[in-house]
Write a protein that holds these residues in place. Structure first.
Motif, mmCIF file in Angstrom:
data_model
loop_
_atom_site.group_PDB
_atom_site.id
_atom_site.type_symbol
_atom_site.label_atom_id
_atom_site.label_comp_id
_atom_site.label_asym_id
_atom_site.label_seq_id
_atom_site.Cartn_x
_atom_site.Cartn_y
_atom_site.Cartn_z
ATOM 1 N N LEU A 113 0.812 -1.340 0.198
ATOM 2 C CA LEU A 113 -0.143 0.245 0.101
ATOM 3 C C LEU A 113 0.772 0.900 0.235
ATOM 4 O O LEU A 113 0.118 2.221 -0.046
ATOM 5 N N ALA A 114 1.982 1.180 0.714
ATOM 6 C CA ALA A 114 2.644 2.900 0.751
ATOM 7 C C ALA A 114 3.151 3.139 -1.061
ATOM 8 O O ALA A 114 2.792 4.249 -0.507
ATOM 9 N N PRO A 115 3.478 2.086 -1.811
ATOM 10 C CA PRO A 115 3.591 3.217 -3.081
ATOM 11 C C PRO A 115 1.965 4.158 -3.556
ATOM 12 O O PRO A 115 1.839 4.953 -4.146
ATOM 13 N N ILE A 116 0.800 3.425 -3.215
ATOM 14 C CA ILE A 116 -0.147 3.620 -3.491
ATOM 15 C C ILE A 116 -0.396 5.480 -2.733
ATOM 16 O O ILE A 116 -1.112 6.487 -3.062
ATOM 17 N N ALA A 157 -1.215 5.729 8.566
ATOM 18 C CA ALA A 157 -2.814 5.977 8.481
ATOM 19 C C ALA A 157 -2.305 3.729 8.124
ATOM 20 O O ALA A 157 -2.916 3.317 8.723
ATOM 21 N N ILE A 158 -1.463 4.288 6.931
ATOM 22 C CA ILE A 158 -1.189 2.962 6.497
ATOM 23 C C ILE A 158 -0.182 1.718 7.647
ATOM 24 O O ILE A 158 -1.014 0.653 7.624
ATOM 25 N N ALA A 176 8.749 4.815 5.825
ATOM 26 C CA ALA A 176 9.204 5.518 5.952
ATOM 27 C C ALA A 176 10.243 5.607 4.041
ATOM 28 O O ALA A 176 10.844 6.192 3.773
ATOM 29 N N SER A 177 11.007 4.515 3.919
ATOM 30 C CA SER A 177 11.729 4.173 2.594
ATOM 31 C C SER A 177 11.298 4.042 1.512
ATOM 32 O O SER A 177 11.379 5.320 0.599
ATOM 33 N N VAL A 178 9.773 3.685 1.238
ATOM 34 C CA VAL A 178 9.105 3.756 0.031
ATOM 35 C C VAL A 178 8.599 5.391 -0.035
ATOM 36 O O VAL A 178 8.986 6.336 -1.077
ATOM 37 N N ALA A 179 8.420 5.709 1.504
ATOM 38 C CA ALA A 179 7.529 7.480 1.362
ATOM 39 C C ALA A 179 9.284 8.155 0.592
ATOM 40 O O ALA A 179 9.013 9.643 0.838
#
Length: 426
Positions: free
Chosen positions: A134-137, A155-156, A388-391
């Motif tokens: 979900l993080a990429p979304i 939230a995720i 945090a890494s994805v974002a």
């Protein structure tokens, strides 16, 4: 009560020094392989107590490692891994995410992401897997709105911890249930009603603070048939079916769906099952090694000392429940892994529960709730680090929006104070 032997706890200290010390020195709390840390600590345990021969100490270690509950736990881990591998390989994860997104109102995207994460983590049984899906979304939604990236990630993460705490195929749930000798559905019923208010309040908070923000989500396709294995597992588990049959049924259905729709050839299916099981090898071996080490520590008087230390000021059942919550929380702070924290404190919690007449389903719920709560708040924990890494943001920035982990602590405390569940409640 026996006072026990504090020196018998040296293996625990060695493990924490290796695990935490390497994290402090390198800045990466996963730099030192946890299984190596446990092996070294286990070796220290075997080197202690000169009154016993080495062969006798190895026998004690193996008796603990081969405990019935531990072996059952290991087999369940492997089956859960196979189910996860097969469903993911045939596209069940993508279909589940897309199905949920297609029903989310455009003005409630962050609240929707939280609810979606709750559902997916409950189905998949993994918080990190839910975050990765979900993080990429979430990043895309944040980039197309004025919504804080940290808020979206929080939230995720919150939703992912919901399922990690409740899913029938989550390693934390399996560990909590097996360590206390209780049925999964009984633990689920108690645990669910404790954390449900936290999930509802979190949804309301997210809805209020993001009111007015909208973003267009592209049309996504999904397949009902690919979602069915997850639904089947949840329904069968709630119906009280044996966990082995639940997971076996899920694997068979997911495999059949994959073969029929062309996602798999027969050998591909078996390969995915093997890959899923392989993903559980570390946690399975950790369970075995920790159980063996704990048995040696127990024989040497370490568990008696911990019991004495943690219960000497307890004057009531509620005090005992708070003691269990504190033990698993502190252990999770030290290890940054909620499953390992339950593995370590589970036997101790069971002893405390037996001594103070705490129902096993309540003890299992306390272990799972408080370990997941702490895990969801650790900036050096796998869940926050993954998001945090994805974002591309600081893990610490996420903490200010971590409503759900804080609220389940509050709900857990309230449940202890009001004495929920009553003994006649199921």
């Amino acid at each position: 009560m026996k006072k026990g032997n504090p020196w018998a706890l040296i293996p625990f200290v060695v493990f924490l020094i290796l695990f935490i010390g390497s994290g402090v020195i390198t800045g990466d709390f996963y730099a030192f392989p946890v299984i190596v840390a446990i092996i070294i600590a286990g070796a220290v345990a075997l080197a202690m107590n000169r009154k016993e021969t080495f062969a006798r100490k190895v026998d004690i270690f193996c008796q603990g490692a081969g405990n019935l509950n531990v072996m059952l736990m290991v087999v369940i881990f492997l089956l859960a891994g196979a189910f996860s591998g097969v469903t993911k390989g045939m596209g069940a994860v993508d279909s589940t995410v897309n199905f949920a997104l297609s029903f989310v109102p455009q003005n409630l995207l962050v609240m929707g992401l939280f609810v979606i994460a709750c559902f997916i983590s409950l189905a998949m049984g993994t918080s990190v897997g839910t975050i990765v899906a979900l993080a990429p979304i979430g990043v895309g939604i944040s980039e197309h709105t004025d919504l804080s990236m940290a808020l979206v990630m929080a939230a995720i993460i919150g939703g992912s911890m919901f399922g990690d705490n409740l899913s029938f195929i989550s390693d934390t749930t399996i560990t909590a249930v097996r360590s206390q000798g209780v049925r999964m559905k009984d633990k689920f019923k108690v645990n669910f009603w404790i954390v449900l208010p936290a999930a509802i309040v979190t949804s309301i908070i997210l809805g209020i603070i993001t009111m007015g923000e909208t973003a267009q989500v592209e049309h996504v396709s999904y397949s009902w048939i690919k979602i069915l294995p997850y639904i089947l597992v949840i329904v069968f588990a709630l119906a009280g079916m044996n966990v082995f049959l639940v997971l076996a049924s899920g694997i068979v259905l997911a495999g059949a769906v994959g073969l029929v729709d062309g996602s798999y050839h027969v050998m591909d299916l078996f390969q995915k099952m093997g890959e899923g099981m392989a993903g559980m090898y570390e946690i399975a071996f950790l369970a075995i090694l920790i159980a063996g080490m704990v048995e040696v520590i127990k024989y040497n008087g370490g568990i008696d000392y911990l019991l004495y230390l943690s219960t000497r000021r307890i004057k009531s059942k509620k005090g005992a429940e708070f003691s269990i919550a504190g033990l698993v929380g502190i252990t999770d702070l030290s290890t940054a892994n909620n499953t390992i924290s339950i593995l370590i404190t589970g036997p101790l919690a069971k002893n405390i529960a037996d001594q103070y007449g705490i129902e096993r389903r309540k003890t299992a719920s306390i272990l799972d709730i408080f370990s997941c709560a702490i895990q969801g708040l650790l900036p050096y924990g796998g869940q926050i680090l993954a998001a945090a890494s994805v974002a591309g943001i600081s893990p610490v920035s996420i903490l200010q929006y971590s409503f759900y982990p804080v609220l389940i602590v509050v709900c857990g405390i309230i449940a202890i104070l009001i004495g929920y569940p009553k003994k006649n409640n199921a």
